[in-house]
Scaffold this motif. Structure first.
Motif, short mmCIF file in Angstrom:
data_model
loop_
_atom_site.label_atom_id
_atom_site.label_comp_id
_atom_site.label_asym_id
_atom_site.label_seq_id
_atom_site.Cartn_x
_atom_site.Cartn_y
_atom_site.Cartn_z
N ILE A 268 -1.27 1.72 7.78
CA ILE A 268 -2.61 1.14 7.74
C ILE A 268 -3.65 2.15 8.23
CG2 ILE A 268 -4.09 -0.64 8.75
CD1 ILE A 268 -1.60 -2.45 8.84
N GLU A 269 -3.31 2.88 9.30
CA GLU A 269 -4.22 3.88 9.84
C GLU A 269 -4.47 5.00 8.84
OE1 GLU A 269 -2.65 5.30 13.48
OE2 GLU A 269 -2.96 3.42 14.58
N GLU A 270 -3.42 5.46 8.18
CA GLU A 270 -3.58 6.56 7.24
C GLU A 270 -4.37 6.13 6.00
OE1 GLU A 270 -0.41 9.13 6.29
OE2 GLU A 270 0.42 9.17 8.33
N LEU A 271 -4.18 4.91 5.55
CA LEU A 271 -4.97 4.40 4.44
C LEU A 271 -6.46 4.39 4.81
CD1 LEU A 271 -2.76 1.43 3.18
CD2 LEU A 271 -3.23 3.57 1.95
N ALA A 272 -6.73 3.99 6.04
CA ALA A 272 -8.11 3.95 6.50
C ALA A 272 -8.68 5.36 6.65
CB ALA A 272 -8.21 3.20 7.82
N ASP A 273 -7.90 6.27 7.23
CA ASP A 273 -8.37 7.63 7.46
C ASP A 273 -8.70 8.36 6.17
OD1 ASP A 273 -8.12 7.28 10.16
OD2 ASP A 273 -6.18 8.29 10.32
N THR A 274 -7.93 8.08 5.11
CA THR A 274 -8.17 8.76 3.84
C THR A 274 -9.17 8.02 2.97
OG1 THR A 274 -6.22 7.63 2.92
CG2 THR A 274 -5.90 9.86 3.78
N GLU A 275 -9.66 6.88 3.48
CA GLU A 275 -10.67 6.08 2.77
C GLU A 275 -10.21 5.65 1.38
OE1 GLU A 275 -14.28 8.32 2.89
OE2 GLU A 275 -14.56 8.01 5.04
N ILE A 276 -8.91 5.40 1.25
CA ILE A 276 -8.39 4.88 0.00
C ILE A 276 -8.73 3.40 -0.11
CG2 ILE A 276 -6.28 4.38 -1.30
CD1 ILE A 276 -5.02 6.85 -0.08
N VAL A 277 -9.31 3.00 -1.21
CA VAL A 277 -9.62 1.59 -1.44
C VAL A 277 -8.35 0.92 -1.97
CG1 VAL A 277 -11.07 -0.07 -2.65
CG2 VAL A 277 -12.03 2.12 -1.90
N GLN A 278 -7.64 0.25 -1.11
CA GLN A 278 -6.35 -0.32 -1.48
C GLN A 278 -6.18 -1.68 -0.81
OE1 GLN A 278 -3.68 1.14 -3.53
NE2 GLN A 278 -3.30 -1.06 -3.43
N ASN A 279 -5.95 -2.71 -1.60
CA ASN A 279 -5.67 -4.03 -1.05
C ASN A 279 -4.24 -4.07 -0.53
OD1 ASN A 279 -8.22 -5.06 -1.76
ND2 ASN A 279 -7.51 -5.54 -3.83
N TYR A 280 -4.06 -4.67 0.64
CA TYR A 280 -2.71 -4.81 1.17
C TYR A 280 -2.62 -6.08 2.02
CZ TYR A 280 -4.67 -2.82 5.48
OH TYR A 280 -5.42 -2.57 6.60
N ILE A 281 -1.37 -6.52 2.20
CA ILE A 281 -1.07 -7.71 2.98
C ILE A 281 0.00 -7.37 4.00
CG2 ILE A 281 -0.08 -10.04 2.91
CD1 ILE A 281 -1.06 -10.28 0.03
N VAL A 282 -0.16 -7.88 5.22
CA VAL A 282 0.87 -7.73 6.26
C VAL A 282 1.25 -9.13 6.73
CG1 VAL A 282 1.47 -6.78 8.49
CG2 VAL A 282 -0.11 -5.54 7.00
N ASN A 283 2.55 -9.42 6.70
CA ASN A 283 3.05 -10.72 7.16
C ASN A 283 4.15 -10.46 8.18
OD1 ASN A 283 4.23 -13.20 7.60
ND2 ASN A 283 4.33 -13.78 5.43
N SER A 284 3.85 -10.66 9.44
CA SER A 284 4.80 -10.34 10.51
C SER A 284 6.04 -11.24 10.48
CB SER A 284 4.13 -10.43 11.88
OG SER A 284 3.66 -11.74 12.11
#
Length: 313
Positions: A268-284
Motif C-alpha cells: 500500500i505504501e509503495e503504491l502511494a509513493d509511486t502515485e499509481i492510480v490503482q483501486n484495491y481492497i484489503v480484508n483482514s
C-alpha cells in the motif's frame, strides 16, 4: 580458445554465487555458507545453511552435492554431461570478471538483467509436465487435473521435486523439493506468477497472493489471481503496474500472519509513493481461521468457494 581460463574460473566460485543471489536462487549466510541451490537447505530464521564454499570447491552437508564452479554452472543451467559446454557457459557468464570488471558486474546485472544469457527451460518443464501424474502432490494441495494442465505443473522424478512455471512462456520457474528441508523452494528466474491475470478476463477483480500455490487455489475456483513469489516481492508488482497499468481492482490477499500483514502495508505504501492510480481492497478477515488461500481450499473447499464468490464478478 581451449580451456585457458580453467583455473581462473575455479577461483570465481564465490563471485558466481553472488550472481545466483542476484537472481534469487540462493542467499548468502556469511562465513562461506549459502542456502543450497541443489536441495534448498538453509534456516532463514537462524541464518544458517549447509552449503559451504572452501576455496574453489563447494559441498552441501545436507544433500551431499559437491564440486567446482563448472559443476554448479552445469546444474543451474541444466546442461548435458559435456564438460566443454560447462566450460563455455561459465566463460560466458563470468566474462566480466575475467576482463577485470569484478567491482562493477553486480551493478551491471542490476542495470541490465539481460547481460546473462536467457536460459530456455521449456524442454525441461515439458518433460516434467509429462511426468506430473507420478506425484500426487498437487492433488493433495486441492488442485484439479485441469488446473495442473493449465499451469503446466510438473514433476522431476529423478530429483524428487515439482516444477511450477511462472508463466506460459516457460522462461522461468520455481521448484519445490518433496523431502524435509528448511528451504523447500528454489527460483529459476524471478517473475510474477500468472501475470496475465492482471490484464485478461472479464472479472473486475484480481487477487494478489504471496505464493504460486495460493494463486492457483483461487484460479481453481474460477477467480483471477497472481502470486508475488514471497513477502519480499511487493516491489515487483508495483514495477509491473507502473510499466503496464491495470484497470482491475486488486484484492490484497496475502497470508493471514504477521509477515503477510507487514507486506500488505508495504505494498500500500509503495503504491502511494509511486502515485499509481490503482483501486484495491484489503480484508483482514478474508481467510478467517486459515493462514492462506491454499490452506482454506484444502480445509473447507465449499466454505472457500462461498466466501470468495463476490470476487468472481
Amino acid at each position: 580458445m581451449g580451456f585457458e581460463y580453467k583455473d581462473e574460473l575455479k577461483e570465481l566460485l564465490p563471485e558466481y554465487m553472488d550472481i545466483l543471489e542476484e537472481q534469487g536462487k540462493t542467499e548468502n549466510r556469511g562465513d562461506g555458507y549459502w542456502t543450497c541451490p541443489f536441495c534448498g537447505s538453509g534456516d532463514k530464521q537462524n541464518y544458517t545453511a549447509a552449503f559451504h564454499i572452501n576455496g574453489t570447491r563447494f559441498h552441501c552437508f545436507s544433500c551431499g552435492e559437491h564440486g567446482d564452479i563448472f559443476d554448479l554452472v552445469a546444474y543451474m543451467e541444466e546442461l548435458s554431461e559435456d564438460w566443454k559446454k560447462h566450460y563455455n557457459r561459465a566463460v560466458r557468464i563470468m566474462r566480466p570478471y575475467l576482463e577485470g570488471r569484478k567491482n562493477t558486474v553486480k551493478q551491471e546485472i542490476q542495470n541490465n538483467p539481460r547481460m546473462l544469457e536467457t536460459v530456455d527451460y521449456s524442454a525441461y518443464l515439458q518433460e516434467c509436465s509429462l511426468n506430473v501424474a507420478k506425484t500426487d502432490y498437487f492433488n493433495r494441495r486441492g488442485l484439479s487435473i485441469d488446473t495442473i494442465k493449465r499451469f503446466r505443473l510438473g514433476y522431476d522424478e529423478k530429483r524428487n521435486l515439482v516444477t511450477i512455471p511462472y508463466n506460459q512462456d516457460c522462461k522461468g520457474y520455481v521448484h519445490r523439493v518433496l523431502w524435509a528441508s528448511d528451504n523447500k523452494y528454489c527460483k529459476f528466474g524471478n517473475e510474477l506468477f500468472n501475470v496475465d491475470a492482471l490484464y485478461s478476463g472479464d472479472s473486475r477483480y484480481v487477487l494478489i497472493t504471496e505464493g504460486q500455490i495460493d494463486a492457483m487455489s483461487f484460479e481453481e475456483i474460477g477467480i483471477s489471481a497472481i502470486g508475488l513469489g514471497g513477502v519480499n516481492e511487493v516491489s515487483k508488482l508495483v514495477c509491473q503496474l507502473k510499466e503496464i497499468p491495470c484497470d482491475k481492482t486488486l484484492v490484497l490477499a496475502l497470508d493471514n500472519d504477521k509477515a503477510g500483514r507487514r507486506a500488505t502495508g508495504k505494498l500500500i505504501e509503495e503504491l502511494a509513493d509511486t502515485e499509481i492510480v490503482q483501486n484495491y481492497i484489503v480484508n483482514s478477515r478474508l481467510y478467517g481461521e486459515y493462514k492462506d488461500a491454499n490452506e482454506y481450499l484444502i480445509g473447507d473447499r465449499e466454505g472457500f468457494i462461498k466466501k470468495m464468490s463476490p470476487f468472481k464478478k
